[in-house]
Design a protein around this motif. Structure first.
Motif, PDB file in Angstrom:
ATOM      1  N   UNK A  74     -68.418 -19.110 -36.784  1.00 59.42           N
ATOM      2  CA  UNK A  74     -66.874 -19.023 -35.988  1.00 59.42           C
ATOM      3  C   UNK A  74     -67.203 -18.307 -34.760  1.00 59.42           C
ATOM      4  N   UNK A  75     -67.797 -19.173 -33.658  1.00 60.18           N
ATOM      5  CA  UNK A  75     -67.947 -18.584 -32.339  1.00 60.18           C
ATOM      6  C   UNK A  75     -66.944 -18.746 -31.567  1.00 60.18           C
ATOM      7  N   UNK A  76     -66.071 -17.775 -31.148  1.00 58.71           N
ATOM      8  CA  UNK A  76     -64.850 -17.546 -30.467  1.00 58.71           C
ATOM      9  C   UNK A  76     -64.992 -18.414 -29.054  1.00 58.71           C
ATOM     10  N   UNK A  77     -66.148 -18.546 -28.486  1.00 59.08           N
ATOM     11  CA  UNK A  77     -66.586 -19.059 -27.300  1.00 59.08           C
ATOM     12  C   UNK A  77     -66.479 -20.569 -27.351  1.00 59.08           C
ATOM     13  N   UNK A  83     -59.041 -20.709 -26.942  1.00 55.92           N
ATOM     14  CA  UNK A  83     -59.179 -20.752 -25.669  1.00 55.92           C
ATOM     15  C   UNK A  83     -58.128 -21.101 -24.898  1.00 55.92           C
ATOM     16  N   UNK A  84     -57.439 -22.270 -25.318  1.00 52.67           N
ATOM     17  CA  UNK A  84     -56.232 -22.989 -24.769  1.00 52.67           C
ATOM     18  C   UNK A  84     -55.186 -22.030 -24.867  1.00 52.67           C
ATOM     19  N   UNK A  85     -55.080 -21.460 -26.264  1.00 54.82           N
ATOM     20  CA  UNK A  85     -53.792 -20.727 -26.136  1.00 54.82           C
ATOM     21  C   UNK A  85     -53.867 -19.402 -25.440  1.00 54.82           C
ATOM     22  N   UNK A  86     -55.118 -18.925 -25.440  1.00 53.29           N
ATOM     23  CA  UNK A  86     -55.263 -17.697 -24.503  1.00 53.29           C
ATOM     24  C   UNK A  86     -54.791 -17.902 -23.001  1.00 53.29           C
TER      25      UNK A  86
END
Length: 126
Positions: A74-77, A83-86
């Motif tokens: 589960x690599x958040x990168x 990423x889109x929501x952030x």
């Protein structure tokens, strides 16, 4: 009870673990000894049993030399939705020093709950 999607993913994980073990020419019993578990647990893991603990999976991956794959699971990168929501979030404004001072003044003006009431000589409490 597992969802159909998770069941399918666990079965695929089991098949991939079995393929990795076989390509290394390691017997189930040998892998179990290296991973510190039983041969039946390794067999359950290779069948995609959702009851096998993630710690056991990690131990098996260490024994196979694949532990870095678990860390990348589960690599958040690589989380496109996250990423889109952030990036859509509006940055919050910081609090100015003047606002902080006003808030402190309001708090100082409130009577303290633990302080005893002040009584004047006429007997009126404040």
């Amino acid at each position: 009870m597992s969802s159909p999607k998770s069941k399918t993913a666990l079965e695929r994980l089991g098949r991939d673990l079995r393929a990795a073990r076989l390509s290394r020419r390691v017997a189930v019993a040998d892998l179990a000894v290296r991973a510190g578990t039983s041969a039946s647990t390794v067999a359950r893991l290779e069948k995609g049993d959702p009851g096998v603990g993630i710690g056991t999976l990690a131990d098996v991956l260490v024994a196979l030399g694949l532990i870095e794959r678990l860390a990348d699971l589960v690599d958040i990168r690589k989380d496109d939705l996250g990423l889109a929501l952030t990036s859509e979030r509006v940055p919050q404004r910081g609090r100015s020093f003047a606002t902080t001072l006003r808030k402190q003044e309001r708090q100082n003006d409130k009577p303290k709950r633990n302080e005893p009431d002040t009584v004047d000589p006429d007997g009126v409490a404040f």
